[in-house]
Motif scaffolding. Structure first.
Motif, PDB file in Angstrom:
ATOM      1  N   PRO A 192     -10.475   9.546  -3.729  1.00  0.00           N
ATOM      2  CA  PRO A 192     -10.603   8.770  -2.967  1.00  0.00           C
ATOM      3  C   PRO A 192     -10.764   7.163  -3.229  1.00  0.00           C
ATOM      4  O   PRO A 192     -11.024   6.796  -4.601  1.00  0.00           O
ATOM      5  N   LEU A 193     -10.043   6.498  -2.340  1.00  0.00           N
ATOM      6  CA  LEU A 193      -9.807   4.846  -2.629  1.00  0.00           C
ATOM      7  C   LEU A 193     -10.133   4.160  -1.502  1.00  0.00           C
ATOM      8  O   LEU A 193      -9.888   4.336  -0.555  1.00  0.00           O
ATOM      9  N   ARG A 194     -11.237   3.284  -1.539  1.00  0.00           N
ATOM     10  CA  ARG A 194     -12.016   2.725  -0.659  1.00  0.00           C
ATOM     11  C   ARG A 194     -11.288   1.870   0.521  1.00  0.00           C
ATOM     12  O   ARG A 194     -11.616   1.511   1.326  1.00  0.00           O
ATOM     13  N   GLU A 195     -10.576   1.000  -0.468  1.00  0.00           N
ATOM     14  CA  GLU A 195      -9.936  -0.272   0.225  1.00  0.00           C
ATOM     15  C   GLU A 195      -8.667  -0.641  -0.208  1.00  0.00           C
ATOM     16  O   GLU A 195      -8.488  -0.426  -1.460  1.00  0.00           O
ATOM     17  N   ARG A 196      -7.668  -1.041   0.699  1.00  0.00           N
ATOM     18  CA  ARG A 196      -6.417  -2.002   0.240  1.00  0.00           C
ATOM     19  C   ARG A 196      -6.790  -3.054  -0.394  1.00  0.00           C
ATOM     20  O   ARG A 196      -7.776  -3.812   0.096  1.00  0.00           O
ATOM     21  N   VAL A 197      -6.291  -3.294  -1.360  1.00  0.00           N
ATOM     22  CA  VAL A 197      -6.402  -4.603  -2.318  1.00  0.00           C
ATOM     23  C   VAL A 197      -4.887  -5.029  -2.545  1.00  0.00           C
ATOM     24  O   VAL A 197      -4.349  -4.951  -3.638  1.00  0.00           O
ATOM     25  N   PRO A 198      -4.398  -5.580  -1.572  1.00  0.00           N
ATOM     26  CA  PRO A 198      -2.947  -5.914  -1.433  1.00  0.00           C
ATOM     27  C   PRO A 198      -2.994  -7.353  -2.551  1.00  0.00           C
ATOM     28  O   PRO A 198      -3.779  -8.239  -2.795  1.00  0.00           O
ATOM     29  N   GLY A 199      -1.826  -7.119  -3.468  1.00  0.00           N
ATOM     30  CA  GLY A 199      -1.656  -8.118  -4.511  1.00  0.00           C
ATOM     31  C   GLY A 199      -1.724  -9.466  -3.846  1.00  0.00           C
ATOM     32  O   GLY A 199      -2.358 -10.421  -4.648  1.00  0.00           O
ATOM     33  N   VAL A 200      -0.898  -9.891  -2.985  1.00  0.00           N
ATOM     34  CA  VAL A 200      -0.906 -11.480  -2.525  1.00  0.00           C
ATOM     35  C   VAL A 200      -2.250 -11.919  -1.981  1.00  0.00           C
ATOM     36  O   VAL A 200      -2.640 -12.951  -2.287  1.00  0.00           O
ATOM     37  N   GLU A 201      -3.145 -10.734  -1.490  1.00  0.00           N
ATOM     38  CA  GLU A 201      -4.467 -11.203  -0.841  1.00  0.00           C
ATOM     39  C   GLU A 201      -5.177 -11.481  -2.268  1.00  0.00           C
ATOM     40  O   GLU A 201      -6.316 -12.473  -2.058  1.00  0.00           O
ATOM     41  N   LEU A 202      -5.023 -10.691  -3.058  1.00  0.00           N
ATOM     42  CA  LEU A 202      -6.045 -10.757  -4.500  1.00  0.00           C
ATOM     43  C   LEU A 202      -5.620 -12.074  -5.113  1.00  0.00           C
ATOM     44  O   LEU A 202      -6.549 -12.805  -5.391  1.00  0.00           O
ATOM     45  N   MET A 203      -4.351 -12.497  -5.083  1.00  0.00           N
ATOM     46  CA  MET A 203      -4.005 -13.615  -5.702  1.00  0.00           C
ATOM     47  C   MET A 203      -4.739 -14.948  -4.716  1.00  0.00           C
ATOM     48  O   MET A 203      -5.155 -15.869  -5.542  1.00  0.00           O
ATOM     49  N   GLU A 204      -4.644 -14.759  -3.532  1.00  0.00           N
ATOM     50  CA  GLU A 204      -5.258 -15.914  -2.687  1.00  0.00           C
ATOM     51  C   GLU A 204      -6.572 -15.948  -3.003  1.00  0.00           C
ATOM     52  O   GLU A 204      -7.121 -17.177  -3.114  1.00  0.00           O
ATOM     53  N   ALA A 205      -7.201 -14.846  -3.033  1.00  0.00           N
ATOM     54  CA  ALA A 205      -8.889 -14.669  -3.334  1.00  0.00           C
ATOM     55  C   ALA A 205      -9.177 -15.240  -4.862  1.00  0.00           C
ATOM     56  O   ALA A 205     -10.152 -16.007  -4.731  1.00  0.00           O
ATOM     57  N   ILE A 206      -8.270 -15.046  -5.561  1.00  0.00           N
ATOM     58  CA  ILE A 206      -8.607 -15.740  -7.086  1.00  0.00           C
ATOM     59  C   ILE A 206      -8.175 -17.167  -6.954  1.00  0.00           C
ATOM     60  O   ILE A 206      -8.948 -17.862  -7.497  1.00  0.00           O
TER      61      ILE A 206
END
Ligand code: UDP
Length: 248
Positions: A84-98
């Motif tokens: 089980p993987l709970r959530e998508r963590v798209p690279g571009v969105e992680l980059m924006e969050a960082i």
């Protein structure tokens, strides 16, 4: 104190962490607080298929400090395989969050890769969106070994806290693993086409496609591994004694 490593799942033998976007961002903060080199990889079905054929890339994913599930394809496979993987963590969105967090905390960012001028434009977009964001360098460069000394010199001078590398997978991830022992950058992450999106060179896929785990139509040629990925997942689940935990 860095919190404990998130749960490790195996998709066709390939390692990926079960993290949410919020948890991934906390890991990044913990890596920065801890210091020393860390590597983040954004795992999608193309990564999994490539890692099964390429032991060097497989090892990079084994050793990465954080491997995020980049899209819906991974989550679907995880469901089928009992990983089980709970959530998508798209690279571009992680980059924006960082970047958003970096603007608050003063983390120094460096954008390496993509075509000449694209990293600069991606940085401009981020600076506009997150005022005060410390971008301490941008450079196209290339992953060719003969360029490495010049790139390493630039990075040593700029002293980023977070390095984003856009040379496409697996080159960017192999590049980071190869040079992080020298560079010792607290967080280095391969981001594929993210600079192109941020610079407006290419639009992102529409939301419904991203949620279905798909990307831009013009990349479908490269996504021809997807049917094979689905087939291998189903075979691992329903075929001869498959557990989904095997490699190769
Ligand atoms: N790229 C680069 N140098 C290279 C190969 C690729 O700068 O030698 C860049 C390219 O311009 C693009 C990114 O790497 O910005 C690759 O994006 P792509 O969408 O192909 O990667 P993926 O998301 O599939 O990893």
């Amino acid at each position: 104190m860095p919190r404990a490593e998130p749960p490790v799942r195996r998709i066709l033998g390939v390692r990926v962490h079960d993290v949410t976007m919020a948890e991934a961002l906390e890991r990044v903060a913990a890596f920065l607080a801890a210091g020393g080199p860390h590597q983040i990889c954004t795992v999608n079905p193309e990564f999994v298929m490539h890692a099964r054929r390429d032991p060097a890339f497989f090892q990079v994913l084994e050793q990465a400090d954080l491997t995020v599930p980049d899209g819906g394809g991974l989550l679907g496979a995880g469901r089928v395989l009992g990983q089980p993987l709970r959530e998508r963590v798209p690279g571009v969105e992680l980059m924006e969050a960082i970047a958003a967090r970096a603007a608050q905390e003063g983390w120094r960012l460096f954008l390496l890769g993509a075509a000449p001028g694209v990293a600069e434009r991606a940085a401009e977009t981020l600076r506009r969106r997150y005022p005060g964001l410390p971008v301490v360098g941008t450079f196209a460069g290339s992953p060719r070994p003969e360029e490495a000394p010049a790139i390493l010199a630039r990075l040593r001078q700029a002293r980023p806290d977070v390095l984003f590398v856009a040379y496409g997978a697996p080159r960017q991830d192999l590049w980071i693993a190869r040079y992080q022992p020298d560079l010792q950058i607290p967080v280095a992450m391969g981001v594929g086409g993210a600079f192109d999106f941020l610079a407006g060179v290419v639009p992102r896929a529409p939301r419904w496609m991203r949620e279905a785990g798909l990307r831009q139509p013009w990349r479908w040629r490269r996504m021809r591994v997807l049917p094979r990925f689905v087939l291998d997942v189903l075979r691992a689940r329903y075929g001869r004694g498959g557990t989904g935990a095997r490699v190769g």
